[in-house]
Design a protein around this motif. Structure first.
Motif, PDB file in Angstrom:
ATOM      1  N   SER A 127      -2.713 -27.002 -12.461  1.00  0.00           N
ATOM      2  CA  SER A 127      -2.662 -28.067 -11.466  1.00  0.00           C
ATOM      3  C   SER A 127      -1.319 -28.789 -11.452  1.00  0.00           C
ATOM      4  N   GLN A 128      -0.460 -28.511 -12.444  1.00  0.00           N
ATOM      5  CA  GLN A 128       0.832 -29.159 -12.477  1.00  0.00           C
ATOM      6  C   GLN A 128       1.748 -28.533 -11.435  1.00  0.00           C
ATOM      7  N   ARG A 129       2.535 -29.394 -10.775  1.00  0.00           N
ATOM      8  CA  ARG A 129       3.493 -28.899  -9.800  1.00  0.00           C
ATOM      9  C   ARG A 129       4.651 -28.226 -10.521  1.00  0.00           C
ATOM     10  N   VAL A 130       4.960 -27.032 -10.115  1.00  0.00           N
ATOM     11  CA  VAL A 130       6.104 -26.306 -10.625  1.00  0.00           C
ATOM     12  C   VAL A 130       6.945 -25.942  -9.414  1.00  0.00           C
ATOM     13  N   PRO A 131       8.242 -26.287  -9.388  1.00  0.00           N
ATOM     14  CA  PRO A 131       9.040 -25.980  -8.202  1.00  0.00           C
ATOM     15  C   PRO A 131       8.942 -24.505  -7.826  1.00  0.00           C
ATOM     16  N   ALA A 132       8.774 -24.257  -6.527  1.00  0.00           N
ATOM     17  CA  ALA A 132       8.612 -22.896  -6.042  1.00  0.00           C
ATOM     18  C   ALA A 132       9.935 -22.184  -5.838  1.00  0.00           C
ATOM     19  N   GLY A 133      11.050 -22.890  -5.966  1.00  0.00           N
ATOM     20  CA  GLY A 133      12.343 -22.275  -5.707  1.00  0.00           C
ATOM     21  C   GLY A 133      12.688 -22.376  -4.232  1.00  0.00           C
ATOM     22  N   PRO A 134      13.789 -21.752  -3.824  1.00  0.00           N
ATOM     23  CA  PRO A 134      14.157 -21.813  -2.405  1.00  0.00           C
ATOM     24  C   PRO A 134      13.070 -21.173  -1.539  1.00  0.00           C
ATOM     25  N   LEU A 135      12.694 -21.868  -0.491  1.00  0.00           N
ATOM     26  CA  LEU A 135      11.627 -21.389   0.387  1.00  0.00           C
ATOM     27  C   LEU A 135      12.165 -21.091   1.775  1.00  0.00           C
ATOM     28  N   PHE A 136      11.493 -20.189   2.463  1.00  0.00           N
ATOM     29  CA  PHE A 136      11.758 -19.928   3.869  1.00  0.00           C
ATOM     30  C   PHE A 136      10.797 -20.824   4.640  1.00  0.00           C
ATOM     31  N   VAL A 137      11.331 -21.818   5.329  1.00  0.00           N
ATOM     32  CA  VAL A 137      10.527 -22.838   5.992  1.00  0.00           C
ATOM     33  C   VAL A 137      10.561 -22.602   7.499  1.00  0.00           C
ATOM     34  N   PRO A 138       9.403 -22.426   8.136  1.00  0.00           N
ATOM     35  CA  PRO A 138       9.383 -22.214   9.584  1.00  0.00           C
ATOM     36  C   PRO A 138       9.859 -23.453  10.325  1.00  0.00           C
ATOM     37  N   VAL A 139      10.683 -23.228  11.353  1.00  0.00           N
ATOM     38  CA  VAL A 139      11.216 -24.325  12.157  1.00  0.00           C
ATOM     39  C   VAL A 139      11.024 -24.004  13.637  1.00  0.00           C
ATOM     40  N   ARG A 140      11.174 -25.034  14.442  1.00  0.00           N
ATOM     41  CA  ARG A 140      11.148 -24.882  15.891  1.00  0.00           C
ATOM     42  C   ARG A 140      12.377 -25.587  16.446  1.00  0.00           C
ATOM     43  N   PRO A 141      12.860 -25.139  17.616  1.00  0.00           N
ATOM     44  CA  PRO A 141      14.027 -25.808  18.203  1.00  0.00           C
ATOM     45  C   PRO A 141      13.693 -27.247  18.559  1.00  0.00           C
ATOM     46  N   GLY A 142      14.662 -28.109  18.390  1.00  0.00           N
ATOM     47  CA  GLY A 142      14.485 -29.514  18.729  1.00  0.00           C
ATOM     48  C   GLY A 142      15.757 -30.060  19.349  1.00  0.00           C
ATOM     49  N   PRO A 143      15.719 -31.306  19.811  1.00  0.00           N
ATOM     50  CA  PRO A 143      16.888 -31.884  20.483  1.00  0.00           C
ATOM     51  C   PRO A 143      18.108 -32.018  19.566  1.00  0.00           C
ATOM     52  N   ALA A 144      17.882 -32.143  18.274  1.00  0.00           N
ATOM     53  CA  ALA A 144      18.993 -32.306  17.342  1.00  0.00           C
ATOM     54  C   ALA A 144      19.217 -31.057  16.499  1.00  0.00           C
ATOM     55  N   GLY A 145      18.793 -29.903  16.950  1.00  0.00           N
ATOM     56  CA  GLY A 145      18.949 -28.669  16.182  1.00  0.00           C
ATOM     57  C   GLY A 145      17.613 -28.006  15.964  1.00  0.00           C
ATOM     58  N   CYS A 146      17.063 -28.170  14.775  1.00  0.00           N
ATOM     59  CA  CYS A 146      15.754 -27.587  14.503  1.00  0.00           C
ATOM     60  C   CYS A 146      14.911 -28.591  13.736  1.00  0.00           C
ATOM     61  N   ALA A 147      13.610 -28.406  13.814  1.00  0.00           N
ATOM     62  CA  ALA A 147      12.667 -29.292  13.133  1.00  0.00           C
ATOM     63  C   ALA A 147      11.666 -28.436  12.373  1.00  0.00           C
ATOM     64  N   ALA A 148      11.323 -28.869  11.186  1.00  0.00           N
ATOM     65  CA  ALA A 148      10.338 -28.140  10.384  1.00  0.00           C
ATOM     66  C   ALA A 148       8.992 -28.152  11.110  1.00  0.00           C
ATOM     67  N   ARG A 149       8.300 -27.037  11.058  1.00  0.00           N
ATOM     68  CA  ARG A 149       6.951 -26.952  11.626  1.00  0.00           C
ATOM     69  C   ARG A 149       5.952 -27.370  10.554  1.00  0.00           C
ATOM     70  N   PHE A 150       4.988 -28.170  10.941  1.00  0.00           N
ATOM     71  CA  PHE A 150       3.903 -28.551  10.055  1.00  0.00           C
ATOM     72  C   PHE A 150       2.624 -27.949  10.607  1.00  0.00           C
ATOM     73  N   PHE A 151       1.702 -27.660   9.717  1.00  0.00           N
ATOM     74  CA  PHE A 151       0.471 -26.987  10.083  1.00  0.00           C
ATOM     75  C   PHE A 151      -0.704 -27.807   9.580  1.00  0.00           C
ATOM     76  N   ARG A 152      -1.892 -27.275   9.752  1.00  0.00           N
ATOM     77  CA  ARG A 152      -3.101 -27.918   9.230  1.00  0.00           C
ATOM     78  C   ARG A 152      -3.852 -26.930   8.352  1.00  0.00           C
ATOM     79  N   THR A 153      -4.428 -27.458   7.281  1.00  0.00           N
ATOM     80  CA  THR A 153      -5.273 -26.649   6.408  1.00  0.00           C
ATOM     81  C   THR A 153      -6.616 -26.459   7.118  1.00  0.00           C
ATOM     82  N   PRO A 154      -7.470 -25.537   6.662  1.00  0.00           N
ATOM     83  CA  PRO A 154      -8.776 -25.376   7.316  1.00  0.00           C
ATOM     84  C   PRO A 154      -9.583 -26.676   7.459  1.00  0.00           C
ATOM     85  N   PRO A 155      -9.541 -27.601   6.470  1.00  0.00           N
ATOM     86  CA  PRO A 155     -10.273 -28.863   6.673  1.00  0.00           C
ATOM     87  C   PRO A 155      -9.562 -29.834   7.622  1.00  0.00           C
ATOM     88  N   GLY A 156      -8.317 -29.510   8.033  1.00  0.00           N
ATOM     89  CA  GLY A 156      -7.622 -30.362   8.991  1.00  0.00           C
ATOM     90  C   GLY A 156      -6.500 -31.214   8.435  1.00  0.00           C
TER      91      GLY A 156
END
Length: 112
Positions: free
Chosen positions: A13-42
């Motif tokens: 249960s302890q957080r261990v850094p995952a290292g460099p990640l590939f983070v999904p982004v979408r185009p935005g007015p200032a470049g790109c913005a990270a995409r956020f999602f929802r877990t099955p419970p919302g």
């Protein structure tokens, strides 16, 4: 037999850094913005993948991405109220499709 010191043994249960990640982004007015999602419970979650292949397998080959460390992604998400980070999710719902607008139905009233 070796004696394990449980103070040094990391718990799952302890957080261990995952290292460099590939983070999904979408185009935005200032470049790109990270995409956020929802877990099955919302619950809103930030998402990162440990490889481009895993990202493409889940979100498609055309999904744009940036590289961020796990702490940087958490720091980006926290002010937006997103406290959960999901690494390498395997399932995603298909993208919502826009339905064609309903055809107009014209009723002819016959008064006779």
């Amino acid at each position: 037999m070796a004696v394990l010191d449980h103070d040094e043994d990391p718990e799952p249960s302890q957080r261990v850094p995952a290292g460099p990640l590939f983070v999904p982004v979408r185009p935005g007015p200032a470049g790109c913005a990270a995409r956020f999602f929802r877990t099955p419970p919302g619950t809103r979650t930030a998402v990162g993948f440990t490889s481009r292949e895993r990202l493409a397998a889940t979100l498609g080959a055309d999904q744009e991405w940036i590289r961020l460390s796990e702490p940087a992604l958490r720091a980006l998400a926290r002010p937006l109220g997103v406290g959960v980070l999901t690494v390498d999710p395997r399932f995603s719902a298909p993208a919502a499709r826009r339905l064609a607008p309903p055809a107009k139905i014209v009723f002819d009233l016959l008064i006779g």
